[in-house]
Design a protein around this motif. Sequence first.
Motif, PDB file in Angstrom:
ATOM      1  N   GLY A  89      55.165  -1.717  32.829  1.00 33.87           N
ATOM      2  CA  GLY A  89      55.505  -1.553  31.498  1.00 33.87           C
ATOM      3  C   GLY A  89      56.838  -1.397  31.826  1.00 33.87           C
ATOM      4  N   LEU A  93      50.051   0.234  35.191  1.00 33.19           N
ATOM      5  CA  LEU A  93      50.568   0.243  33.692  1.00 33.19           C
ATOM      6  C   LEU A  93      52.034   0.919  33.703  1.00 33.19           C
ATOM      7  N   LEU A 103      44.746   4.031  26.173  1.00 35.05           N
ATOM      8  CA  LEU A 103      45.158   2.737  26.820  1.00 35.05           C
ATOM      9  C   LEU A 103      43.980   2.015  27.496  1.00 35.05           C
ATOM     10  N   LEU A 143      51.743   0.804  24.791  1.00 32.99           N
ATOM     11  CA  LEU A 143      52.083   1.172  26.284  1.00 32.99           C
ATOM     12  C   LEU A 143      53.862   0.956  26.342  1.00 32.99           C
ATOM     13  N   ILE A 199      51.877   8.462  30.358  1.00 31.66           N
ATOM     14  CA  ILE A 199      50.945   7.323  30.663  1.00 31.66           C
ATOM     15  C   ILE A 199      49.432   7.946  31.262  1.00 31.66           C
TER      16      ILE A 199
END
Length: 409
Positions: A118, A114, A93, A161, A86
Amino acid sequence: MAPDWLAQLREVKQMSRSICPKIQRVAHHLRSRKHFVKLYSPRLVSFGPIHHGEPHLQLGEQYKLMWASTYLGGPNKIPEHLHQKIVEKINELKLLYSEDAIRHLDDENLARVLFMDGCALLQILDKFDLMNPEVLNVKVDQLVLVNQDMLLLENQLPFQLLKLLSPHNDNELTKMMVRFFNCHHLPSGDYDVVSLLPHPPHLLDQLRRIVLCDFQPQQNGNDNIITYRNIKELKAAGIRVKRCESKCPLNITFSTSFWFGGELRIPKIVVDDTIAPTYLNLIAYEMCPDFENKYEISSYLEFLDSLIDHPDDVMELRSAEVLHNGLGSDEEVAKLFNTISADLVPDTAIYACVRAQIEKHYANIYKTWYAQACYTYFSTPWTVIAVVAAFLALVLTFVQTWFAIFPAK
């Protein structure tokens, strides 16, 4: 030297539109409607940056930590390389969100949000079951709220993601999303994943694709015909409503019988507490300025609103087993559709053919007169009895008059 505002005019760029719009806030003109403002915001759990950290969602933060930890295999088995993915992809993103949705978070905090959200969402998608909420270690009423929060426009997480955090390939991840909707009243089942490609940008888009799956609009019609005939008026004109079996709730059709009647076929409509937030967020998604679409959901709800004006219209739909009322009174259902469809701008071409066929039926004077006569004199047992009694009285009067003029020998 040119003023600053002239320089801005030279640098301005055309707003982009694509099939994969950015995750963004609901448009102000929709959010400002006082009856629906709460239906665009999460009540228990936030997903993504827009509502992150709001005070009333703190319980949801604890649940997300629990779900994310379970998804990752427990607190002692957290694979750090997933978080690193990430961090490395954070600039890509960020492009999937509108600027105002992420400006309050720096890259480090955004990557943290995130990553946690996620992992939590993937755990929910994998284990979601309203009949067994204990699998996610929550009560059923909380799981219902989580379900609704997952389908809000401002609460979406990018498909990209989830791909970074999931061991599944794109098709398997899409199937997982489709399975999630098996617990909904919206159509679900054995969908061909290929037909749902390209892969959805987020879960709300997947819901929209499922709703529109197998949608076959009849395009032959006059776009200028705007028909506002409620169910009661259609019945009086000899048009009956009948439930049709279709995966797509938007497949509304009209056909004319051999004699004088018509038939409006509508797929099953389930009205409960979830219908308002679900459809309002689908409408808000269609109205995103960077999302090119044909306003199918908006057109569908606007057409239903034209059919439903009064509680009597809802009652007729229930009698035909077209509508299941899990909300309360018929008056509440009529009011709901009338308010949801306010300020919608539909694509009139979508139901132009159905409207044109209804108007053609109305334009046939003989059909209309015959249907109205049947509706007036034969719609209830009492009117039938009254007509038969009047007919017998007329016959007896005729016989009496005949024998008065021509007495029997």
